[in-house]
Each structure stands twice: as C-alpha cells, then as structure tokens.
Design a protein around this motif. Structure first.
Motif, short mmCIF file in Angstrom:
data_model
loop_
_atom_site.label_atom_id
_atom_site.label_comp_id
_atom_site.label_asym_id
_atom_site.label_seq_id
_atom_site.Cartn_x
_atom_site.Cartn_y
_atom_site.Cartn_z
N VAL A 197 27.39 4.12 6.27
CA VAL A 197 26.52 4.49 7.39
C VAL A 197 25.69 5.72 7.04
CG1 VAL A 197 26.49 5.25 9.80
CG2 VAL A 197 28.10 3.48 9.07
N GLY A 198 26.33 6.71 6.41
CA GLY A 198 25.61 7.93 6.05
C GLY A 198 24.49 7.67 5.05
N LEU A 199 24.77 6.85 4.03
CA LEU A 199 23.74 6.53 3.04
C LEU A 199 22.58 5.75 3.67
CD1 LEU A 199 26.01 5.58 0.01
CD2 LEU A 199 24.42 7.51 0.12
N THR A 200 22.91 4.85 4.57
CA THR A 200 21.85 4.10 5.26
C THR A 200 20.97 5.02 6.09
OG1 THR A 200 23.31 2.16 5.36
CG2 THR A 200 21.40 2.19 6.84
N ALA A 201 21.61 5.96 6.79
CA ALA A 201 20.84 6.93 7.58
C ALA A 201 19.96 7.79 6.68
CB ALA A 201 21.78 7.81 8.40
N LEU A 202 20.49 8.15 5.49
CA LEU A 202 19.70 8.96 4.55
C LEU A 202 18.48 8.17 4.05
CD1 LEU A 202 19.64 11.66 2.99
CD2 LEU A 202 20.88 10.49 1.14
N ILE A 203 18.67 6.90 3.76
CA ILE A 203 17.56 6.05 3.31
C ILE A 203 16.51 5.93 4.41
CG2 ILE A 203 16.92 3.69 2.74
CD1 ILE A 203 18.07 5.00 0.37
N VAL A 204 16.96 5.70 5.64
CA VAL A 204 16.03 5.57 6.76
C VAL A 204 15.24 6.86 6.96
CG1 VAL A 204 15.87 5.26 9.26
CG2 VAL A 204 17.38 3.79 7.91
N PHE A 205 15.94 7.97 6.87
CA PHE A 205 15.26 9.27 7.00
C PHE A 205 14.19 9.44 5.90
CE2 PHE A 205 14.56 13.57 8.16
CZ PHE A 205 14.46 14.30 6.99
N GLY A 206 14.55 9.09 4.66
CA GLY A 206 13.59 9.19 3.56
C GLY A 206 12.38 8.29 3.77
N THR A 248 0.83 -1.21 0.00
CA THR A 248 0.00 0.00 0.00
C THR A 248 0.86 1.25 0.00
OG1 THR A 248 -1.71 -1.18 1.19
CG2 THR A 248 -1.82 1.21 1.23
N GLY A 249 1.93 1.24 0.82
CA GLY A 249 2.83 2.40 0.85
C GLY A 249 3.51 2.61 -0.49
N ALA A 250 3.86 1.50 -1.16
CA ALA A 250 4.51 1.63 -2.46
C ALA A 250 3.57 2.25 -3.48
CB ALA A 250 4.98 0.26 -2.95
N VAL A 251 2.34 1.79 -3.51
CA VAL A 251 1.37 2.35 -4.45
C VAL A 251 1.15 3.83 -4.18
CG1 VAL A 251 -1.03 2.27 -5.20
CG2 VAL A 251 0.24 0.14 -4.82
N SER A 252 1.02 4.18 -2.88
CA SER A 252 0.84 5.58 -2.52
C SER A 252 2.04 6.41 -2.95
CB SER A 252 0.62 5.72 -1.02
OG SER A 252 -0.53 5.00 -0.63
N ALA A 253 3.24 5.83 -2.80
CA ALA A 253 4.44 6.56 -3.19
C ALA A 253 4.47 6.79 -4.69
CB ALA A 253 5.68 5.78 -2.75
N VAL A 276 11.75 8.34 -0.67
CA VAL A 276 10.45 8.95 -0.35
C VAL A 276 9.37 8.56 -1.35
CG1 VAL A 276 9.22 11.15 -0.10
CG2 VAL A 276 11.53 10.90 0.83
N LEU A 277 9.75 8.44 -2.64
CA LEU A 277 8.73 8.37 -3.68
C LEU A 277 8.60 7.02 -4.38
CD1 LEU A 277 9.35 11.85 -5.38
CD2 LEU A 277 7.64 11.26 -3.65
N GLU A 278 9.61 6.21 -4.37
CA GLU A 278 9.57 4.98 -5.15
C GLU A 278 9.11 3.78 -4.31
OE1 GLU A 278 9.78 4.76 -8.26
OE2 GLU A 278 10.82 6.57 -8.93
N LEU A 293 11.20 7.32 6.69
CA LEU A 293 10.40 7.91 7.76
C LEU A 293 9.52 9.04 7.22
CD1 LEU A 293 12.96 7.99 10.72
CD2 LEU A 293 11.03 6.44 10.40
N VAL A 294 10.10 9.88 6.38
CA VAL A 294 9.32 10.96 5.77
C VAL A 294 8.19 10.37 4.92
CG1 VAL A 294 9.39 12.87 4.13
CG2 VAL A 294 11.22 12.58 5.81
#
Length: 395
Positions: free
Chosen positions: A147-156, A4-9, A115-117, A158-159
């Motif tokens: 680590v930084g890229l993983t944190a960026l993915i997690v943040f995205g 459902t989240g994927a379709v919404s994205a 965030v979108l895909e 969450l948003v």
C-alpha cells in the motif's frame, strides 16, 4: 496524452541530469548515505569486514543516478536488495532484510522513476518493487509496504502530471502571447494601409481627374499642353496603381480603431471644397448638430466620405455628386450619390492590382464603430453609398 507525458518526462530527466548543482547535491546525499550505511552494516548483517564497503556501496551508490537515470539506479539497488538477504545472514535481533539506508535509497529511486520515467517503466518498477517487498518483508508487513509503495507511485505521478501541465500551460501562454503580437502587427499594418489608401489614393485620384479634365475645362489649350496633361495623368495613374499594389501587401483582415489624432467631421467642409477644386461637381446638404460625435465616429464619417468622393471622381468623371449628411439624435445618416459619368472626359479604368479594397474598407470602418454601410450601383448607371452610424462608438 500518456505518450506526451512520457516524452516530457524523458526530456525533464535529461535536463536534470545535465544540471551541475542537482548532480552535486545528489552526489553529496549519496556520500552521506554511504557514510551511514558502511559502519552500520555490521549491526544488521553478518558481512565480513573487507566486504562491508563494497556491500554498502552496492546498495547506496545507485542513488547518484536519482536525477539523471533513475530507472538504472533503481535496477542496481533492487538487484542489491535481491542478493544481499540471500548471501548474508541478518543479525538475530534485526528482522528487516535490508538496512534502513538501503530502503530509503529504494524508495527515493522509485519516486524519481514515477516522476521522470515513461509510464511503462513506472509500471514495471512498481510491480517489481511490490513483489520484492512482499517477498522479503517479515510477517504481514508486505501488505503494508504494498500500500505504501502504491501511494508513493501515485504521489510521484501526481507531481509529474502537475509539472507537465504547468509546462504545457506556460507553452500555451507563450504561443498566445506570440499570436497576440502577430495580430497586433497585422492590425497595425491594416491601419497603415487603410490610411494610406484613404489619403494617398484620394489625392492622387484628384490629380488624375484634374489632369485629364483640364483640356475640357480650360479654353484654348494647345496640343502640346494637352499632351503634357495626358502624360501627367498617365504618370499619376501608374503611381496610383503602384501605391495600390503596395497596399495590397500591407492589408490584412485585422482592424482596430485608431487612437492617434485623425481628421473628423470638422474637416468635412475642407474635403468637399478640395473635391470641388479638382473639378468634381459636388453639392452638399449637411443638417443637424454634430455635437457629441466621438472621434472614432467622426474619423469613420470623414474616411467614408473621402472614399466615396474618390470613387465618384475616378469611376464617373464629370458626374454630379450629391452628399447628404444628417446628424440626428444618437445616429448619423450619410448618403453619397453620383450619376453616370459624362463622355466629355475619358473614364479612368480602375486597376485590378489594388484588390478593390475601397468599398470594403468603408464597410469595415462602419462596422468598427457599430454602424452599417451599403454601397451599390443605381439603376440609372450611377452609384450610391448609404451609411448609418452611431454618434459614439458602440461597445
């Protein structure tokens, strides 16, 4: 939930991609990044001057897809990140494999993908980007970038889930509002149907009783007059059946106490007198002090008595009806009893099309004010209605 989240994205991505101003802003930012990447490329990589605008555009132009198709934009800029360090040497003092502008474009597109895909696309982009940075970054910097890229993915993510949850909450609130409106309409229809039943059915029943009992109550009635009374009674019965059929369409299970001015206990005497004028043999015994009875309870008492008298006149014509109402301390007790109908007047057969809603309506009125009602046939062939109500509406 993930699907459902994927379709919404995906829908969100398409919506943002079609917007005018977001696309204009993305294009403007892309031009600014390109204006920085082109002249600074000679400071980071050994690129021939004629190829500099092409190489800079290859790295930066995919940013324009950040809102519409971020996965495609990431794929193009990641391909550029893979090719540029292999084809062009870096300037001696510069240790990073790409320009800073190029890195910013990659990170922006990775965040947009998160965030979108769809989730599976996010997973592929995360793994591929981590491998890309881990392989090309100098020394042990690859681990830090991982680590930084993983944190960026997690943040995205969450948003993304925050936006989806807020959207679902807004949709549920809209559905709840529509449901409340639908219930309000149904309750209003039920109120209208109940009042029409109590008022129209009562008075129409009195017309039928008077028309059918007139030849037996009046002396020297000619055959023509008797036929006229029979025709009047038949017409009134047909009209009553049509009204009950219409009320069956309006009725629902919803019920709300009426707020408009309605008859109450002060009009009980008028109700009994009207029944007596119609030929119903009603005797009433009303005791106690009605002071303090709320409007809602007074309306319930009036309507229950009205329906009871109507049923007595319709189903037991000629029978004596005994009404007893006692206003006590905090409670009102009411009994309406009628005997078996006499044979001197023909019985009125109730119509099935009305749905038999009278007794149920009395029970609903009693329950609505916090009371109770029992209605049942008596052993001698009569009928009894017994209700106990509070003097004020129970909360």
């Amino acid at each position: 939930m993930m699907r459902t989240g994927a379709v919404s994205a995906v829908k969100t991505s398409a919506k943002l991609g079609r917007g005018r101003w977001p696309a204009v802003i993305a294009a403007l930012v892309m031009l600014i990044l390109y204006a920085v990447a082109w002249p600074t490329l000679q400071l980071t990589h050994d690129v021939p001057a004629p190829l500099m605008p092409l190489v800079a555009g290859f790295a930066v132009f995919p940013f324009v897809l950040v809102l519409s198709r971020p996965a495609l934009g990431w794929a193009v800029t990641a391909l550029a990140a893979l090719v540029i360090p292999l084809v062009f040497d870096r300037i001696g003092y510069y240790t990073y494999p790409w320009q800073v502008v190029h890195i910013l474009v990659i990170l922006s597109l990775v965040l947009a993908v998160a965030v979108l895909e769809e989730i599976r696309v996010v997973l592929v982009v995360w793994i591929a980007t981590v491998l890309l940075f881990f392989l090309y970054m100098p020394g042990d910097d690859g681990w830090g970038w991982t680590v930084g890229l993983t944190a960026l993915i997690v943040f995205g993510l969450l948003v993304r889930w925050l936006v989806i949850s807020r959207r679902q909450l807004a949709k549920e609130e809209e559905v709840s509002e529509l449901e409340r409106a639908r219930r309000a309409v149904l309750e209003e229809k039920a109120r209208i149907a109940r009042d029409l039943h109590d008022i129209v059915a009562h008075h129409m029943s009195m017309v039928v009783v008077q028309a059918q009992s007139a030849p037996y109550r009046l002396t020297d009635v000619s055959d023509d007059v008797r036929a006229e009374f029979d025709s009047l009674g038949a017409t009134a019965r047909d009209a009553l059946n049509e009204v009950r059929s219409l009320l069956g369409v309006l009725r629902s299970d919803g019920y709300t106490p009426e707020n408009e001015p309605q008859p109450g206990i002060e009009r009980i005497g008028e109700l009994i007198a009207a029944s007596q004028r119609a030929g119903v043999r009603v005797t009433a015994n009303i005791t106690g002090d009605p002071v303090g009875v709320s409007d809602g309870v007074g309306l319930a008492v009036y309507r229950i008595l009205q329906e009871s008298l109507t049923n007595s006149a319709r189903h037991a014509p000629g029978a004596a009806v005994d009404v007893r109402i006692e206003f006590g301390l905090g409670t009102i007790e009411m009994d309406v009893n009628n005997g078996r109908g006499t044979e001197s007047a023909p019985a009125i057969v109730p119509s099935d099309r009305g749905g038999g809603s009278g007794i149920r309506g009395m029970g609903e009125r009693a329950t609505a004010v916090g009371g109770r009602l029992v209605a049942h046939p008596r052993p001698d062939g009569g009928f009894e209605v017994h209700a106990v109500l509070p003097t004020v509406v129970a909360v």
